[in-house]
Design a protein around this motif. Structure first.
Motif, PDB file in Angstrom:
ATOM      1  N   PRO A   2      66.340  65.494 -21.262  1.00 42.31           N
ATOM      2  CA  PRO A   2      65.832  65.981 -22.546  1.00 42.31           C
ATOM      3  C   PRO A   2      66.723  65.565 -23.701  1.00 42.31           C
ATOM      4  N   LYS A  14      64.385  69.347 -26.076  1.00 41.77           N
ATOM      5  CA  LYS A  14      62.946  69.139 -25.960  1.00 41.77           C
ATOM      6  C   LYS A  14      62.555  69.343 -24.493  1.00 41.77           C
ATOM      7  N   THR A  29      55.323  68.658 -25.590  1.00 48.53           N
ATOM      8  CA  THR A  29      56.733  69.051 -25.539  1.00 48.53           C
ATOM      9  C   THR A  29      56.973  70.149 -26.568  1.00 48.53           C
ATOM     10  N   GLN A  31      60.386  72.543 -28.400  1.00 51.23           N
ATOM     11  CA  GLN A  31      61.837  72.720 -28.520  1.00 51.23           C
ATOM     12  C   GLN A  31      62.194  74.097 -27.969  1.00 51.23           C
TER      13      GLN A  31
END
Ligand code: SF4
Length: 262
Positions: A2, A14, A29, A31
């Motif tokens: 990531p 991510k 995706t 965060q």
């Protein structure tokens, strides 16, 4: 691997997700915090997943000629028993503690009035009796009795939700396609709703059942302040890196989606 990035003071990474919804997968995706994270802290992401699912279902209902009839300013369903999972209870408790004292006191007064009215209507005793909440027949009767008590959710202001952006998942999942006026009494009117292919509230209830060893895994929203006095932090029991907690949630959601199809 990531991508690591820093979003304000919290380092995030991510994380990919894939969520099964009605034969298709929502993929993308998000965060998530890079460090230790609790399931409660991931609620904003889960709420966004739910919003996407609800949006898709609403589009399908529109295409089918039965659009969702729920509108801002209609709070008829906000007199129902709202199952609030314990992670949402923790998040709402934290949010309420950020309010100015006068606002907290006003909310406390509204919760107190709602509980008193439900007690007078004989509903509280039934809620406290697990049999009424777990078994389908008594639960349906409890839902009817609760609604007939006519007690508005303490967060309802001028028939609108005062916590709309952070409202419980159960509230997001209640989608009606029949004329709104029928919602004035769902126990006698033919209120038709849309079934979501996957209710994320139920996924969280399952985590709640496991960690609280409670056959429900949720509390009635109107019990929120009483629950908060216990100082519970259920999210701490489902914790890890942001990616790990997200993975646990998604795995559970996929497992439940598979079980519903069988
Ligand atoms: S939280 Fe908001 S949407 Fe849910 S029942 Fe209360 S007022 Fe209605």
């Amino acid at each position: 691997m990531p991508d690591a990035s820093t979003d304000g003071p919290v380092a995030t990474v991510k994380a990919g997700f894939s969520l099964p919804v009605a034969g298709v997968f929502l993929q993308g995706t998000v965060q998530v915090p890079a460090g230790r994270t609790t399931l409660t802290q991931l609620l904003p992401i889960i709420q966004n997943f739910e919003n996407v699912i609800v949006g898709r279902v609403a589009e399908e209902a529109q295409r089918a000629g039965t659009p969702i009839s729920c509108r801002a300013g209609c709070g008829a369903c906000c007199r129902q028993l709202v199952p609030l999972n314990i992670f949402e209870a923790e998040a709402l408790t934290g949010w309420m503690h950020t309010l100015p004292e006068a606002q907290q006191a006003a909310l406390a007064e509204r919760f107190h009035r709602a509980l008193s009215a439900l007690r007078d209507a004989g509903v509280i005793d039934k809620i406290l009796n697990n049999e009424h909440v777990i078994e389908e027949g008594p639960m349906t009767q409890l839902a009817i009795d609760y609604f007939h008590a006519g007690v508005a959710c303490p967060f309802l202001e001028n028939e609108s939700c005062a916590i709309h952006p952070i409202r419980p998942l159960a509230c997001r999942e209640y989608l009606v396609v029949s004329p709104p006026e029928l919602c004035q009494d769902p126990s006698v009117n033919d209120v038709r709703g849309v079934q979501l292919p996957l209710k994320l509230s139920r996924v969280l209830h399952t985590f709640g059942q496991e960690i609280a060893q409670d056959p429900r895994g949720w509390i009635p929203l109107v019990f929120l302040l009483a629950w908060a006095r216990g100082g519970q932090r259920p999210g701490e029991l489902v914790a890890g890196t942001g990616e790990e907690v997200l993975r646990r949630f998604l795995d559970k959601a996929a497992e439940m989606a598979r079980a519903e199809k069988e």
